[in-house]
Design a protein around this motif. Structure first.
Motif, PDB file in Angstrom:
ATOM      1  N   THR A  72       0.898  -1.251  -0.054  1.00  0.00           N
ATOM      2  CA  THR A  72       0.034  -0.114   0.016  1.00  0.00           C
ATOM      3  C   THR A  72       0.815   1.260  -0.073  1.00  0.00           C
ATOM      4  O   THR A  72       1.788   1.618   0.932  1.00  0.00           O
ATOM      5  CB  THR A  72      -1.054  -0.056   1.208  1.00  0.00           C
ATOM      6  N   GLY A  73       0.585   2.070  -0.977  1.00  0.00           N
ATOM      7  CA  GLY A  73       1.290   3.441  -1.024  1.00  0.00           C
ATOM      8  C   GLY A  73       2.421   3.448  -1.793  1.00  0.00           C
ATOM      9  O   GLY A  73       3.221   4.521  -1.849  1.00  0.00           O
ATOM     10  N   SER A  74       2.843   2.434  -2.518  1.00  0.00           N
ATOM     11  CA  SER A  74       4.011   2.142  -3.268  1.00  0.00           C
ATOM     12  C   SER A  74       3.872   2.709  -4.875  1.00  0.00           C
ATOM     13  O   SER A  74       4.875   3.189  -5.243  1.00  0.00           O
ATOM     14  CB  SER A  74       4.450   0.783  -3.372  1.00  0.00           C
ATOM     15  N   GLY A  75       2.479   3.098  -5.092  1.00  0.00           N
ATOM     16  CA  GLY A  75       2.364   3.582  -6.344  1.00  0.00           C
ATOM     17  C   GLY A  75       2.756   5.033  -6.306  1.00  0.00           C
ATOM     18  O   GLY A  75       2.466   5.988  -5.280  1.00  0.00           O
TER      19      GLY A  75
ATOM     20  N   ARG B  45      -2.823   7.826  -9.276  1.00  0.00           N
ATOM     21  CA  ARG B  45      -1.787   7.457  -8.691  1.00  0.00           C
ATOM     22  C   ARG B  45      -1.359   6.269  -9.255  1.00  0.00           C
ATOM     23  O   ARG B  45      -2.180   5.449 -10.170  1.00  0.00           O
ATOM     24  CB  ARG B  45      -2.271   7.029  -7.192  1.00  0.00           C
ATOM     25  N   GLY B  46      -0.388   5.934  -9.565  1.00  0.00           N
ATOM     26  CA  GLY B  46       0.310   4.856 -10.181  1.00  0.00           C
ATOM     27  C   GLY B  46      -0.088   3.333  -9.187  1.00  0.00           C
ATOM     28  O   GLY B  46      -0.458   3.393  -8.047  1.00  0.00           O
ATOM     29  N   GLY B  47      -0.152   2.412  -9.709  1.00  0.00           N
ATOM     30  CA  GLY B  47      -0.640   1.059  -9.300  1.00  0.00           C
ATOM     31  C   GLY B  47       0.470   0.661  -8.126  1.00  0.00           C
ATOM     32  O   GLY B  47       1.655   0.780  -8.296  1.00  0.00           O
TER      33      GLY B  47
ATOM     34  N   GLY C 253       6.208   0.006  -7.181  1.00  0.00           N
ATOM     35  CA  GLY C 253       4.964   0.757  -7.491  1.00  0.00           C
ATOM     36  C   GLY C 253       5.348   1.282  -8.883  1.00  0.00           C
ATOM     37  O   GLY C 253       6.305   1.456  -9.157  1.00  0.00           O
ATOM     38  N   ALA C 254       4.196   1.617  -9.438  1.00  0.00           N
ATOM     39  CA  ALA C 254       4.204   2.073 -10.920  1.00  0.00           C
ATOM     40  C   ALA C 254       4.283   3.880 -10.728  1.00  0.00           C
ATOM     41  O   ALA C 254       4.189   4.331  -9.703  1.00  0.00           O
ATOM     42  CB  ALA C 254       3.124   1.836 -11.643  1.00  0.00           C
ATOM     43  N   GLY C 255       4.648   4.341 -11.924  1.00  0.00           N
ATOM     44  CA  GLY C 255       4.673   5.999 -11.781  1.00  0.00           C
ATOM     45  C   GLY C 255       3.332   6.565 -11.734  1.00  0.00           C
ATOM     46  O   GLY C 255       2.305   5.965 -12.173  1.00  0.00           O
ATOM     47  N   GLY C 256       3.181   7.562 -11.169  1.00  0.00           N
ATOM     48  CA  GLY C 256       1.759   8.235 -11.113  1.00  0.00           C
ATOM     49  C   GLY C 256       1.880   9.393 -12.091  1.00  0.00           C
ATOM     50  O   GLY C 256       2.638   9.606 -13.009  1.00  0.00           O
TER      51      GLY C 256
END
Length: 527
Positions: A435-438, A444-446, A519-522
């Motif tokens: 949680t919160g890694s995007g 927000r990124g995934g 996480g992926a990019g925002g």
């Protein structure tokens, strides 16, 4: 072009397309449904396709992009070694050599000629990731390998079947070189069943269409080429580049650059990986068959409603510099090519946004952490299992990225907790999103995924292949980058040992492995 098709046959084109696609998909279902190992049956790490006798891709299943494109060079290699006029009904051909059309050694490709009344009408091909084909570590994915000879049994194209029976000596050779011989032979049997299923449907279609069968197949390939060229013409001409990097090669500590330049001119596209790192000592090198999967994925995305065949590649020029990480020279180690291919695909998509800015999205995390568990339980029984952990998809102008998903050239499904715990002395104690890694932004990124594995009894070894431990997935349009991957061992006595992107270690009952994928990019400035 389809305009060359006689007007009387035009109404037959769509029914033939639908029949072929259904045949390939059912072929895939047979391949995965009959498999024995968890990496195949549950994770779905396999692919199926049908080809014309000259080696052109006729249709591929809607399945695993990481393997689908690589079937094309494998079939070409078989035809080079065994010309079509030498093939007989009931023959089968097997290979896994990355320097002769393969990807990495656990992926065995099986090719079967399909006949109708003594006439060769096509080829059925399946590729499947096998649990173990030898090498210096269980699972045949040693993260510290420096040579193909350390990675397992290497097969050039060989005749594996006669009269629909596996050659007994070859079967014995395969079994003798695997730590899980029953799984290997069972999965290979499922590959043969998959080719049988696809072959039967191809025969029925050819019988129904009669003398027009090959004409209609050619027209479908022409149609895909036409639609792909039309799609390219709808974009402006231009040149754009993108660069990313692997954390390391698993042996040294330096990053490994992946650079691509796209040049779009009219109805053609050149994808050039000049500027990518030289081939590495460690196993992150990707053979050309593996990189072709990334290019095929992108070309298919240009005209996604076109028939699913080789026509999409005809407007493409793909340049892979010899001796580079995307086209290594023998005897380079290649087992960890997954991260390289995924970053290569990310780079193609990123570069394309420079030509077509309205398609821009933040970078996918592009991580498929591959973990091979092996050892003995408290009763001395052997266990081996490979798990693939996904990450997050990049955000875009239309919304947030998807968490916990295998993106672009995706690499297998999630393995259910019940299967891992039933087949190994491992308990999965946490299972969810990181949680919160995007990356933050207007969208927000995934998020990546989080897993915690506890070895409940016995002892074993773990091979861990991750990525994005150092180089985050970029944001777009002012969005933030995603969080980095992390992995560590928590020993039973409380000691913590951090793991790099490529690691191998031993563990005992009570130890816990923690994995958090990137996480992926925002996308966009936060509102």
């Amino acid at each position: 072009m389809t305009s060359r098709l006689p007007a009387t046959l035009v109404p037959r084109l769509e029914p033939v397309r639908l029949t072929l696609q259904a045949a390939a998909d059912r072929m895939q279902d047979s391949l995965i449904g009959g498999a024995y190992s968890a990496i195949a049956r549950e994770a779905g790490d396999g692919a199926a396709a049908l080809f014309l006798p000259d080696g052109r891709l006729l249709v591929q299943a809607r399945s695993l992009p990481l393997l689908l494109g690589s079937l094309i060079p494998a079939v070409e290699a078989v035809l080079k070694q065994f010309p079509a006029d030498t093939m007989r009904d009931g023959d089968g051909y097997l290979l896994n050599d990355p320097f002769m059309g393969g990807t990495h050694l656990p992926d065995l490709t099986l090719v079967r000629p399909i006949f109708l009344q003594q006439t060769l009408i096509g080829l059925a091909a399946t590729s499947l990731h096998h649990q173990d084909v030898g090498g210096i570590t269980p699972g045949s994915i040693p993260p510290h390998a420096t040579s193909i000879f350390q990675e397992g049994l290497r097969l050039p194209p060989v005749r594996s079947h006669r009269d629909s029976q596996l050659d007994a000596l070859l079967g014995a050779l395969l079994a003798a070189n695997s730590r899980t011989p029953d799984l290997l032979l069972g999965d290979l049997s499922s590959q043969w069943s998959g080719t049988s299923a696809g072959g039967r449907e191809l025969q029925q279609l050819a019988l129904r269409e009669g003398e027009h069968f090959l004409v209609l197949c050619d027209a479908l390939i022409d149609q895909t080429e036409t639609l792909t060229r039309q799609a390219l013409l709808s974009y402006p001409d231009g040149i754009a580049s993108w660069e990313d990097a692997l954390d390391s090669d698993g042996v040294g500590d330096d990053p490994v650059a992946i650079r691509v330049t796209l040049e779009k001119r009219g109805d053609r596209l050149r994808i050039d990986f000049t500027g990518s790192a030289p081939q590495t000592r460690g196993p992150v090198n990707a053979a050309p068959a593996a990189v072709l999967s990334a290019a095929l994925y992108f070309m298919r995305s240009l005209a996604p409603d076109a028939p699913n065949n080789a026509g999409c590649l005809l407007p493409l020029d793909l340049h892979l510099p010899e001796g580079s990480v995307v086209n290594p020279l023998w005897p380079a180690a290649v087992n960890a090519r997954t991260g390289t291919v995924k970053l290569a695909c990310n780079a193609i998509i990123g570069a394309w946004s420079g030509i077509a800015p309205h398609t821009a999205a933040a970078a996918n995390a592009g991580v498929a952490a591959v973990i091979a568990f092996a050892g003995k339980d408290a009763d001395g029984r052997d266990f081996t299992l490979t798990e693939v952990v996904a990450s997050g998809a990049g955000a875009h102008a239309g919304g947030d990225g998807t968490p916990g998903i295998s993106t672009d050239v995706s690499n297998a499904r999630n393995t259910p907790v019940e299967i891992v715990e039933a087949r190994t002395p491992i308990r999965i104690e946490q299972y969810g999103f990181a949680t919160g890694s995007g990356g933050g932004g207007r969208h927000r990124g995934g998020d990546g995924l989080r897993r915690v594995y506890r070895l409940t009894d016995g002892k074993g070894t773990v091979s861990y292949r991750g990525e994005r431990h150092r180089h985050a997935a970029r944001g777009a349009a002012g969005g933030a980058a995603g969080a980095l991957s992390r992995a560590w061992i928590e020993r039973a006595d409380g000691r913590i040992e951090a793991l790099g992107a490529k690691a191998q270690f031993e563990w005992q009952a009570g130890d816990r492995l923690h994995v958090e994928t990137a996480g992926a990019g925002g996308w966009g400035e936060p509102e």
